[in-house]
Design a protein around this motif. Structure first.
Motif, PDB file in Angstrom:
ATOM      1  N   SER A  24       0.847  -1.189   0.000  1.00 43.99           N
ATOM      2  CA  SER A  24       0.000   0.000   0.000  1.00 43.99           C
ATOM      3  C   SER A  24       0.883   1.239   0.000  1.00 43.99           C
ATOM      4  O   SER A  24       1.974   1.230   0.575  1.00 43.99           O
ATOM      5  N   ASN A  74      -8.313  -2.005 -10.279  1.00 45.60           N
ATOM      6  CA  ASN A  74      -8.549  -0.555 -10.259  1.00 45.60           C
ATOM      7  C   ASN A  74      -9.982  -0.228 -10.689  1.00 45.60           C
ATOM      8  O   ASN A  74     -10.272   0.856 -11.153  1.00 45.60           O
ATOM      9  N   ASN A  98      -3.565   3.289  -2.704  1.00 44.56           N
ATOM     10  CA  ASN A  98      -3.466   2.221  -3.696  1.00 44.56           C
ATOM     11  C   ASN A  98      -2.948   0.959  -3.017  1.00 44.56           C
ATOM     12  O   ASN A  98      -1.921   0.999  -2.330  1.00 44.56           O
ATOM     13  N   LYS A 155      -8.998   4.026  -7.536  1.00 45.14           N
ATOM     14  CA  LYS A 155      -7.678   3.594  -7.076  1.00 45.14           C
ATOM     15  C   LYS A 155      -7.603   2.077  -7.098  1.00 45.14           C
ATOM     16  O   LYS A 155      -8.585   1.392  -7.312  1.00 45.14           O
ATOM     17  N   ARG A 156      -6.434   1.561  -6.807  1.00 44.85           N
ATOM     18  CA  ARG A 156      -6.288   0.106  -6.781  1.00 44.85           C
ATOM     19  C   ARG A 156      -6.660  -0.431  -5.405  1.00 44.85           C
ATOM     20  O   ARG A 156      -6.162   0.042  -4.389  1.00 44.85           O
ATOM     21  N   HIS A 157      -7.541  -1.400  -5.437  1.00 54.48           N
ATOM     22  CA  HIS A 157      -7.986  -2.006  -4.179  1.00 54.48           C
ATOM     23  C   HIS A 157      -7.934  -3.518  -4.285  1.00 54.48           C
ATOM     24  O   HIS A 157      -7.841  -4.077  -5.368  1.00 54.48           O
TER      25      HIS A 157
END
Lengths: 427, 189
Positions: A169, A392, A418, A396-398
């Protein structure tokens, strides 16, 4: 009085397990039907209501997520006290509501600790089959433990409620390695490299996390003892070094590095002795994953012109290609049951998705839905029922977990940063 | 996708911005000409083959006290070197035809500054998996190093590192942004 009851419960649990587990496995094998379980409202001191509710909510979520149970709502007024006199009446009522079993718990303070007294009964005969006392500091931790007891008893399977997820993260502004519980709670940062980190991997015993970091200026692999917070260098060869995958026995690790001019795959002992090179070609061979029996290794290679999934014996012999559809298939992850490989595939819209195939290379299925986003980095749950990945799709990237058949999707992170490269811990 | 190359001929005005921008700047065609993809996104620039590389037009060159940089990643805001980024196609590491003049210019500068140590940094766009992108970035850096050595740059001056998809110059999920991130960058030590 209470002490006696607890001892009696523990005894019950010890001797009740095997027979009943067989019974339930039998019924599940027959038609994969879920176990109809009634979870009674958890009891305890009204002053601790918030924590009691948290424990109950967590147990319910764990049981549903295990995919083994359907939860039957208790009829109004039906609750469990530990005095036990009205059990027969309760069991009859629960049975009438469709439940084959009833689970209940009392949560109370025990000095600085929390204590859970948990039980489960079969409604048919009224037999108690689970009885457990758990003392801990963490309400969630005790809930997960109780859930895993229930899963183990009713299914014979080791539960996943106490597993963790390692991931990357940028919450602190730099990419660092974090851990969280399998349900996304309890996020904690475990590195402070203030650099770039990549690809955390768990050791076979879940005690260490290996990862690539640029903390020395180039991509080397470090090994982090997560209990004691100690870090040591594992791989610092010239070029790029990638973190290894542990064989399930813990005897060997397999990894890739570019020491010899391009990415090749190597095995060695986890203490960095006994290094052997497995692949020999001009292409890039990387991201190796063990079969659960340690006899084979699947990996990504672009020896055919674009990245595809290949398999070889663990001594490097018998290399064969597994994927033939599409021009981009990477990051294989061998399923814990050994029958499937999950990987990152690319669909016709040029978007990355999560795919699974049988280890023979057939029965390819796209697990994550089509859409204008990328899903990548699959990692199996230790019970083989879910696949964790980064996406994404929500901006954001989760991190998300999806059931291996694609039917249920669960979002695990919502920290506003992210989050990528998830790795699900072994049991 | 068609690459209808138009030639950028603007002289001094364009050159400084060209050098400063690296690959990252969207340039509006004024009197000059630009490389334009058919989706209208300005992607690439190419100088006439016989024109001198922009760097050599920059005088004086002697004032080259560059800050020491251990790693280039994450230092995008630091002063640019005189060396231009090289851009790559998706999932590819071969030197594009329109990038050879850029690289030739860079090589000339390196040969003129034999004491300069240059680390070639390979980068990728965010699409694709991290590990694959790291080796892809390494291949891009290698392809650039090979080109430079063939152009006569001393191997002693050169080193390489890949950052894969880390440290992008921009973070949008667009073609323009992806192209900016598929690059080799030059860090002078």
């Amino acid at each position: 009085m209470r002490v006696l009851i607890v001892i009696a419960l523990m005894l019950f649990w010890e001797c009740g397990v095997s027979v009943a587990a067989d019974l339930f496995l039998e019924s599940r094998r027959a038609n994969a039907e879920k176990i109809a379980l009634m979870v009674l409202p958890f009891s305890g001191d009204p002053a601790d209501a918030a924590q009691i509710a948290l424990v109950e909510r967590t147990v319910r979520a764990d049981l549903l997520r295990s995919q083994h149970f359907s939860l039957i709502d208790p009829p109004p007024g039906l609750s469990r006290s530990w005095e036990g006199a009205e059990d027969a009446v309760r069991m009859a009522e629960a049975s009438k509501a469709g439940a084959v079993a009833v689970a209940a718990a009392e949560v109370r303070k025990d000095g600085a600790l929390l204590q859970l007294l948990g039980s489960a009964h079969e409604t048919g005969k009224g037999t108690q089959v689970v009885g457990v006392q758990i003392s801990t500091k963490s309400a969630r931790g005790m809930a997960h433990r109780f859930s895993d007891k229930l899963v183990a008893h009713f299914t014979g399977e080791v539960g996943i409620a106490q597993t963790q997820i390692a991931y990357i993260s940028d919450l602190s502004g730099k990419k660092e390695i974090y851990l969280m519980d399998y349900d996304g709670e309890g996020e904690i940062r475990i590195t402070s490299d203030r650099s770039i980190v990549l690809s955390p991997r768990w050791s076979h015993d879940a005690k260490q996390v290996a990862y690539t970091s640029y903390r020395s200026g180039k991509p080397d692999v470090y090994l982090l003892d997560i209990l004691h917070g100690k870090r040591k260098t594992l791989l610092a060869y010239p070029g790029s070094n990638f973190p290894p995958a542990w064989s399930s026995s813990g005897e060997w690790v397999v990894f890739s590095m570019t020491r010899d001019g391009n990415a090749e795959i190597y095995v060695m002992r986890p203490d960095a002795t006994g290094l052997m090179r497995l692949t020999f070609d001009d292409a890039n061979d990387l991201s190796p994953t063990w079969s659960p029996d340690g006899k084979q290794v699947a990996f990504t290679s672009d020896r055919g012109g674009n990245p595809q999934i290949y398999m070889m014996d663990s001594d490097g012999a018998h290399v064969r290609r597994l994927t033939f559809s599409g021009t981009y298939n990477t990051s294989p992850a061998w399923s814990p049951k050994g029958d499937q490989i999950a990987y990152t595939c690319r669909d016709e819209q040029k978007r990355l998705k999560i795919c699974v195939m049988r280890v023979e290379g057939d029965e390819v299925a796209q697990v994550t839905e089509a859409g204008d986003w990328d899903d990548e980095s699959p990692s199996w749950s230790p019970n083989g029922r879910e696949i964790l990945f980064a996406s994404n799709r929500a901006g954001k990237r989760h991190l998300f977990a999806i059931s291996a058949d694609g039917s249920k999707l669960l979002r695990l992170t919502s920290n506003g940063a992210n989050n990528t490269s998830p790795a699900w811990s072994p049991h | 996708m068609k690459t209808s190359f138009v030639i950028y001929t603007a002289a001094a005005i364009g050159l400084s911005s060209l050098v400063l921008a690296g690959c990252a700047k969207k340039v509006t065609p004024a009197s000059g000409t630009l490389d334009i993809f058919d989706d209208g996104i300005v992607e690439e620039r190419r100088l006439p083959p016989d024109s001198p590389p922009p760097i050599l037009n920059q005088a004086p060159i002697v004032e080259m006290d560059l800050p020491p940089r251990a790693t280039g990643a994450g230092e995008q805001s630091s002063p640019p070197t005189m060396l231009q980024d090289v851009l790559f196609d998706y999932d590819a590491w071969t030197i594009r035809g329109d990038m050879t003049s850029v690289l030739a210019g860079n090589a000339r500068w390196m040969k003129a500054h034999g004491d300069a140590k240059i680390q070639v940094e390979g980068y990728c766009d965010e699409r694709g998996t991290n590990e694959y992108n790291l080796v892809l970035g390494e291949r891009r850096a290698k392809a650039v190093v090979d080109f430079l050595m063939q152009s006569g740059v001393s191997v002693a001056q050169l080193s390489l590192i890949s950052y894969g998809e880390e440290s992008p110059v921009c973070a949008d999920d667009t073609d323009t942004c992806h192209q900016k991130n598929r690059r080799a960058r030059f860090a002078v030590r």
